[in-house]
Design a protein around this motif. Structure first.
Motif, mmCIF file in Angstrom:
data_model
loop_
_atom_site.group_PDB
_atom_site.id
_atom_site.type_symbol
_atom_site.label_atom_id
_atom_site.label_comp_id
_atom_site.label_asym_id
_atom_site.label_seq_id
_atom_site.Cartn_x
_atom_site.Cartn_y
_atom_site.Cartn_z
ATOM 1 N N ALA A 27 0.828 -1.205 0.000
ATOM 2 C CA ALA A 27 0.000 0.000 0.000
ATOM 3 C C ALA A 27 0.865 1.259 0.000
ATOM 4 C CB ALA A 27 -0.935 -0.012 1.208
ATOM 5 N N ARG A 28 1.937 1.249 0.764
ATOM 6 C CA ARG A 28 2.833 2.404 0.784
ATOM 7 C C ARG A 28 3.419 2.679 -0.592
ATOM 8 N NH1 ARG A 28 5.930 1.010 6.523
ATOM 9 N NH2 ARG A 28 4.678 2.391 7.849
ATOM 10 N N GLU A 29 3.845 1.638 -1.287
ATOM 11 C CA GLU A 29 4.442 1.832 -2.606
ATOM 12 C C GLU A 29 3.402 2.286 -3.628
ATOM 13 O OE1 GLU A 29 7.085 2.345 -5.525
ATOM 14 O OE2 GLU A 29 7.538 1.961 -3.417
ATOM 15 N N LEU A 30 2.212 1.707 -3.580
ATOM 16 C CA LEU A 30 1.165 2.125 -4.508
ATOM 17 C C LEU A 30 0.763 3.576 -4.267
ATOM 18 C CD1 LEU A 30 -1.124 -1.049 -4.561
ATOM 19 C CD2 LEU A 30 0.450 -0.271 -6.346
ATOM 20 N N ALA A 31 0.679 3.970 -3.005
ATOM 21 C CA ALA A 31 0.360 5.367 -2.700
ATOM 22 C C ALA A 31 1.428 6.292 -3.252
ATOM 23 C CB ALA A 31 0.213 5.557 -1.192
ATOM 24 N N ALA A 32 2.686 5.919 -3.108
ATOM 25 C CA ALA A 32 3.784 6.740 -3.626
ATOM 26 C C ALA A 32 3.713 6.860 -5.144
ATOM 27 C CB ALA A 32 5.133 6.141 -3.216
ATOM 28 N N GLN A 33 3.135 5.863 -5.797
ATOM 29 C CA GLN A 33 2.998 5.888 -7.249
ATOM 30 C C GLN A 33 1.697 6.523 -7.707
ATOM 31 O OE1 GLN A 33 3.846 2.186 -9.224
ATOM 32 N NE2 GLN A 33 5.689 1.791 -8.023
ATOM 33 N N GLU A 53 -1.219 8.035 7.312
ATOM 34 C CA GLU A 53 0.072 8.167 6.640
ATOM 35 C C GLU A 53 -0.105 8.292 5.124
ATOM 36 O OE1 GLU A 53 3.840 5.310 5.428
ATOM 37 O OE2 GLU A 53 2.603 4.755 7.163
ATOM 38 N N LEU A 54 -0.871 7.400 4.539
ATOM 39 C CA LEU A 54 -0.983 7.361 3.085
ATOM 40 C C LEU A 54 -1.984 8.379 2.552
ATOM 41 C CD1 LEU A 54 -0.792 3.527 2.426
ATOM 42 C CD2 LEU A 54 1.033 5.209 2.725
ATOM 43 N N GLY A 55 -2.888 8.822 3.424
ATOM 44 C CA GLY A 55 -3.850 9.844 3.008
ATOM 45 C C GLY A 55 -3.191 11.160 2.645
ATOM 46 N N ALA A 56 -1.964 11.373 3.089
ATOM 47 C CA ALA A 56 -1.224 12.568 2.700
ATOM 48 C C ALA A 56 -0.727 12.478 1.265
ATOM 49 C CB ALA A 56 -0.042 12.783 3.645
#
Length: 245
Positions: A27-33, A53-56
């Motif tokens: 999920a962290r990597e997909l959010a970064a992409q 965290e990822l909502g940002a």
């Protein structure tokens, strides 16, 4: 008058078991992409932390619950419906069964039923619920499997049989839905809570961190390979990494 440029369409992924381990790392990597995310986990506190965290970085819908619960699966489906598309479904949520591991002669059949429900029935039920959204994009289904699905390890009959059932469902789905890419993914040993449950009292954190497996998993999430069963070790080098909270 110059027309307004349309915002790019974000790909959307539904990732179960996203509050820790491989699900969180993916999920962290997909959010970064730039992917929009629908996330699930049983632990509401951990899931909330990931969502904040990822909502940002991206659009995140985080729903705490148990994938074995039909009402929770329906809520996940409605979250997908709100996006009107789904580019990847990653069935990552799993349960081990009894901890410590027990031989089949001692296995409580209610534990077996629960493990099969979470690890095999629930992934298929989610596919059925979100299939129209996947069909609209020609998306990918990634079912996280295990080497215990294909190797006979003493004590692993409960978990391994459930993952073997998942492998079979995955293979048949690939034949029946050729417009999708459908994968079983064996990540190999990782330093995860589930692996720790299998070996209570031992230090499992000499295994690779889940983050080290994500590059291989992304090859499937993005539908870059033909449908089939893949091991992380065959897709990308997996190197040991420090495990971070």
């Amino acid at each position: 008058m110059t027309p307004h440029a349309q915002a790019p369409v974000r790909p959307v992924a539904l990732v179960t078991g996203a509050s820790r381990g491989l699900g969180r790392a993916l999920a962290r990597e997909l959010a970064a992409q730039g992917w929009a995310l629908v996330l699930d986990a049983r632990d509401p506190v951990r899931l909330h932390r990931v969502a904040v965290e990822l909502g940002a970085l991206t659009d995140v819908s985080a729903l705490a619950g148990d994938v074995a619960d039909p009402a929770h699966r329906e809520a996940l489906g409605r979250a997908v419906d709100a996006h009107r598309r789904l580019d990847a479904l990653v069935n990552n949520a799993s349960v081990l069964g009894p901890s410590p591991l027990v031989p089949l002669r001692e296995l409580d059949l209610t534990e077996l039923q629960r493990t099969w429900t979470v690890n095999a029935l629930a992934p298929l039920a989610l596919v059925q619920r979100v299939l129209p959204a996947l069909e609209r994009t020609g998306g990918a289904v990634v079912d996280v499997s295990s080497d215990a699905a294909v190797e006979a390890y003493a004590g692993w009959g409960c978990y391994g049989s459930a993952k073997a059932a998942l492998d079979a469902l995955t293979a048949v789905l690939a034949v029946e839905q050729p417009e999708l890419t459908v994968y079983a993914f064996d990540p190999g040993d990782m330093a995860t809570d589930l692996h720790q449950q299998a070996f209570p009292g031992e230090d499992v954190y000499d295994r690779p961190a889940p983050e080290s497996v994500v590059p291989a998993l992304l090859e499937l999430v993005c539908g870059r390979l033909p449908s089939g069963r893949y091991r992380a070790a065959d897709l990308a080098p997996v190197e040991a990494e420090a495990v971070t909270a």
